[in-house]
Design a protein around this motif. Structure first.
Motif, short mmCIF file in Angstrom:
data_model
loop_
_atom_site.label_atom_id
_atom_site.label_comp_id
_atom_site.label_asym_id
_atom_site.label_seq_id
_atom_site.Cartn_x
_atom_site.Cartn_y
_atom_site.Cartn_z
N ILE A 45 0.95 -0.87 -0.01
CA ILE A 45 -0.02 -0.05 -0.21
C ILE A 45 1.41 1.41 0.17
N PRO A 46 0.93 2.25 -1.05
CA PRO A 46 1.98 3.20 -1.30
C PRO A 46 0.77 4.30 -0.13
N ASN A 47 2.25 5.02 0.53
CA ASN A 47 1.94 6.44 1.51
C ASN A 47 0.74 7.59 0.17
N GLU A 48 1.33 7.75 -1.26
CA GLU A 48 0.20 8.62 -1.76
C GLU A 48 -0.35 8.02 -2.94
N VAL A 49 -1.37 9.16 -3.18
CA VAL A 49 -1.51 8.67 -4.62
C VAL A 49 -2.60 10.14 -5.41
N GLU A 50 -2.09 9.94 -6.56
CA GLU A 50 -2.28 11.50 -7.19
C GLU A 50 -3.64 11.37 -7.82
N MET A 51 -4.49 12.10 -8.01
CA MET A 51 -5.73 12.09 -9.46
C MET A 51 -5.68 13.44 -10.08
N GLU A 52 -5.79 13.61 -11.49
CA GLU A 52 -5.61 14.67 -12.05
C GLU A 52 -7.12 14.29 -12.96
N GLY A 53 -7.94 15.27 -12.88
CA GLY A 53 -9.32 15.54 -14.32
C GLY A 53 -9.91 17.41 -14.51
N THR A 54 -10.70 17.50 -15.36
CA THR A 54 -10.98 18.14 -15.49
C THR A 54 -12.73 18.69 -15.27
N ILE A 55 -13.39 19.75 -15.36
CA ILE A 55 -14.87 20.40 -15.14
C ILE A 55 -15.23 20.73 -16.54
N ARG A 56 -16.30 20.49 -16.68
CA ARG A 56 -16.73 21.57 -18.02
C ARG A 56 -18.17 22.02 -17.26
N ALA A 57 -18.40 23.41 -17.61
CA ALA A 57 -20.04 23.39 -17.04
C ALA A 57 -19.86 24.53 -18.43
N LEU A 58 -21.19 24.57 -18.52
CA LEU A 58 -22.25 25.68 -19.46
C LEU A 58 -22.15 27.15 -18.52
N ASP A 59 -22.19 27.13 -17.18
CA ASP A 59 -22.60 28.42 -16.41
C ASP A 59 -21.54 28.83 -15.80
N GLU A 60 -21.46 29.84 -15.89
CA GLU A 60 -19.84 30.07 -14.19
C GLU A 60 -20.43 29.30 -12.91
N GLU A 61 -21.99 29.80 -12.88
CA GLU A 61 -22.14 29.58 -11.36
C GLU A 61 -22.00 28.33 -10.97
N VAL A 62 -21.80 27.50 -11.82
CA VAL A 62 -22.31 26.13 -12.25
C VAL A 62 -19.91 25.54 -12.16
N ARG A 63 -19.79 26.03 -12.44
CA ARG A 63 -18.37 25.87 -12.16
C ARG A 63 -17.79 26.05 -11.01
N GLN A 64 -17.82 27.65 -10.62
CA GLN A 64 -17.55 27.52 -9.57
C GLN A 64 -17.42 26.46 -8.48
N PHE A 65 -19.25 26.11 -8.61
CA PHE A 65 -19.74 25.40 -7.61
C PHE A 65 -18.84 23.31 -7.73
N LEU A 66 -18.68 23.41 -8.67
CA LEU A 66 -18.08 22.63 -8.33
C LEU A 66 -16.49 22.33 -8.68
N ALA A 67 -15.91 23.73 -8.67
CA ALA A 67 -14.72 23.48 -7.78
C ALA A 67 -14.65 23.42 -6.61
N ARG A 68 -15.59 23.94 -6.03
CA ARG A 68 -15.85 24.18 -4.37
C ARG A 68 -16.27 23.43 -3.96
N ARG A 69 -17.30 22.23 -4.24
CA ARG A 69 -17.65 20.98 -3.76
C ARG A 69 -15.82 19.99 -4.14
N ILE A 70 -15.40 19.97 -4.98
CA ILE A 70 -14.41 19.02 -5.00
C ILE A 70 -13.47 19.66 -4.28
N ASP A 71 -12.87 21.20 -3.89
CA ASP A 71 -12.02 20.93 -2.43
C ASP A 71 -12.90 20.41 -0.61
N GLU A 72 -14.06 20.65 -1.13
CA GLU A 72 -14.76 19.70 0.42
C GLU A 72 -15.19 18.56 0.60
#
Length: 394
Positions: free
Chosen positions: A248-275
């Protein structure tokens, strides 16, 4: 004036093929820049080179005072090994014009030629933006900071290929008002646990387990926290962790992308990823760091400018070749959006998808290519827009 663009077809193809041979990445495009400058010098077009990157702003003045409009072409390529069997294949190993930017540059150079030869037919100024770094969503930002948009009243750009669907036949232009492309941003999640032998998982904190739960938990955001009437995407494209099968390793790194047609949704997705990522890691005894690498906002066309562009295109290539409405925007992204946040304008699409020629392959693919027969239509639409907005005979 736009009628002259068809006479430039052979030259556009030739330029496009020369540019296709020399793909370059990011901000530093010395060979591409040299090619563009030599063509502008040959045409006698004034220009200014950026001191920050390889971008260029050329200016063509009409016969009198008037508004200033801009046309933009992106010049950078992709880190892809080309798989096409063509005589003009990439000469730069591991780099490829897999998104049509070579065609964009060639079409804008042809536009410069036709406009320069017809200065007496319009008033005001026309700026031509030759931009770097679109593929990394930073080139438009650089040009704006450099002052390229200063004094510009409207801006237009196009994208060739099959972005709006390969069912749209080659040669048709898609020009619609409102949102036409999504925002696109990258996220990086670094999960830290405590490594141990795979036979005794109770002695450690498994970051692979945590990462797995983060992936599942974040998909629930799309299903349960965002209205189905607001399209959005959250995709993991890379997960890295561990060296051997039984540790079992010490770390895992993940990368991805978010797409949205609405700026509010864009900001919401970024916030929820962090939380969600951080709280999930904490639940299982680990920690995580979240980085949002902001790309570009949604591409939103000004309604008036989109109508002007569509009307101009119908004059240049025929109303039957212009699509004015689509069911849904494209979920890909474009940093042309940054210009549209500053000045009104329109971003449109020129289809080059022809299955009989093998040009209906998706963008960013090693076998991506275009139907070169349609290349004159880009300059024809640009010059028709110029005449509609700045022409002396309206």
């Amino acid at each position: 004036m736009w009628e002259n663009c068809k006479n430039e077809q052979a030259h556009i193809v030739a330029m496009r093929r020369e540019l296709h041979k020399i793909p370059e990445l990011g901000f530093d495009l010395p060979k591409t820049k040299k090619f563009v400058l030599e063509e502008l010098d040959r045409l006698g077009v004034e220009y200014k080179c950026s001191e920050v990157d390889s971008s260029i702003v050329a200016t063509i003045c009409g016969t009198g005072e008037g508004k200033t409009i801009a046309f933009r072409a992106d010049m950078d390529a992709l880190p892809i090994i080309e798989a096409n069997e063509v005589e003009y294949i990439s000469q730069h190993k591991g780099k490829m014009h897999g998104c049509g930017h070579d065609a964009h540059t060639a079409m804008l150079l042809a536009t410069a030629k036709v406009l320069t030869e017809n200065k007496d037919k319009f008033s005001g100024k026309i700026k031509l933006f030759f931009q770097t770094g679109e593929e990394i969503a930073r080139g438009a930002e650089v040009m704006i900071k450099d002052g390229a948009l200063d004094g510009v009243d409207a801006i237009f750009g196009l994208h060739i290929g099959s972005i709006m669907g390969k069912e749209i036949s080659s040669g048709k232009a898609v020009i619609v008002p409102g949102c036409v492309m999504a925002s696109y941003d990258k996220f990086v999640i670094k999960v830290t646990g405590k490594g141990c032998h795979g036979s005794t998982p109770e002695k450690g904190v498994d970051p692979i387990n945590i990462a797995s739960h983060i992936v599942v938990n974040l998909q629930a955001v799309l299903a349960r926290e965002i209205a189905t009437t607001k399209p959005s995407v959250l995709t993991f494209g890379k997960v890295t962790g561990g060296d051997v099968y039984n540790v079992i390793p010490n770390e895992v790194e993940m990368e991805g992308t978010i797409r949205a047609l609405d700026e509010e949704v864009r900001q919401f997705l970024a916030r929820r990823i962090d939380e969600i990522a951080k709280s999930t890691a904490e639940t299982f005894g680990g920690t995580c760091e979240v980085e949002i690498i902001w790309g570009a906002p949604p591409v939103v066309n000004d309604e008036e400018m989109a109508l002007i562009a569509a009307d101009a295109a119908s004059v240049a290539i025929g109303e039957d070749m212009v699509i004015r409405k689509v069911e849904t925007p494209n979920m890909g992204g474009e940093d042309f959006a940054c210009y549209l946040q500053k000045v009104p304008g329109a971003f449109f699409f020129l289809s080059s998808a022809d299955s009989s020629k093998g040009t209906d392959v998706p963008h960013h693919n090693p076998k991506f290519n275009i139907d070169e027969d349609v290349l004159y239509k880009g300059p024809a639409i640009f010059t028709s827009i110029a005449m509609k907005l700045l022409g002396n005979e309206k």
